[in-house]
Write a protein that holds these residues in place. Structure first.
Motif, PDB file in Angstrom:
ATOM      1  N   SER A  88      44.755  33.450  43.709  1.00  0.00           N
ATOM      2  CA  SER A  88      44.403  34.815  44.087  1.00  0.00           C
ATOM      3  C   SER A  88      42.898  35.064  44.120  1.00  0.00           C
ATOM      4  O   SER A  88      42.458  36.121  44.559  1.00  0.00           O
ATOM      5  CB  SER A  88      45.062  35.814  43.128  1.00  0.00           C
ATOM      6  OG  SER A  88      44.650  35.557  41.809  1.00  0.00           O
ATOM      7  N   THR A  89      42.105  34.106  43.662  1.00  0.00           N
ATOM      8  CA  THR A  89      40.654  34.268  43.642  1.00  0.00           C
ATOM      9  C   THR A  89      39.995  32.971  44.089  1.00  0.00           C
ATOM     10  O   THR A  89      40.377  31.898  43.644  1.00  0.00           O
ATOM     11  CB  THR A  89      40.155  34.621  42.219  1.00  0.00           C
ATOM     12  OG1 THR A  89      40.830  35.791  41.774  1.00  0.00           O
ATOM     13  CG2 THR A  89      38.664  34.874  42.212  1.00  0.00           C
ATOM     14  N   GLY A 145      43.611  37.124  48.930  1.00  0.00           N
ATOM     15  CA  GLY A 145      43.087  37.296  47.582  1.00  0.00           C
ATOM     16  C   GLY A 145      41.668  37.825  47.557  1.00  0.00           C
ATOM     17  O   GLY A 145      41.197  38.477  48.486  1.00  0.00           O
ATOM     18  N   GLY A 196      49.253  29.743  45.906  1.00  0.00           N
ATOM     19  CA  GLY A 196      49.182  31.162  45.574  1.00  0.00           C
ATOM     20  C   GLY A 196      47.961  31.595  44.790  1.00  0.00           C
ATOM     21  O   GLY A 196      47.992  32.652  44.156  1.00  0.00           O
TER      22      GLY A 196
END
Length: 105
Positions: A32-33, A68, A30
């Motif tokens: 996100s960046t 992301g 997961g």
């Protein structure tokens, strides 16, 4: 140990099996960046910041479907033109069109 800003000469299968496992794991968990998919390095002569296939097609749209945020390496877009930073508009275009969301300058 690798070489900074090198050109990795390897086929797609080699790239996936050797270099991609950490990205797969991070995306599954997961994250996100992502930054270092777009780095100062090149893959088979194509600068990673401008590699539409890896950023847009593979990472974002078709294969991994990463939703992301992708950040450029510090002053990475400036290295897309030769001599360095000779065409700022072209550098931004080459980096943003493949899917970089934030440019570090």
């Amino acid at each position: 140990m690798g070489i900074n800003e090198n050109d990795t000469i390897i086929d797609f299968h080699g790239l996936l099996s050797i270099h991609m496992p950490p990205y797969y794991n991070a995306i599954i968990e997961g994250v996100s960046t992502i930054m270092h998919v777009v780095s100062f390095s090149s893959w088979n002569g194509v600068k990673l910041h401008a590699n539409h296939f890896l950023v847009a097609d593979f990472l974002k749209n078709n294969r991994l479907k990463f939703k992301g945020f992708i950040i450029s390496d510090w002053e990475g877009l400036e290295k897309l033109t030769n001599p360095r930073n000779s065409d700022k508009r072209l550098s931004v275009k080459l980096g943003v069109l493949p899917g970089i969301d934030m440019v570090s300058i």
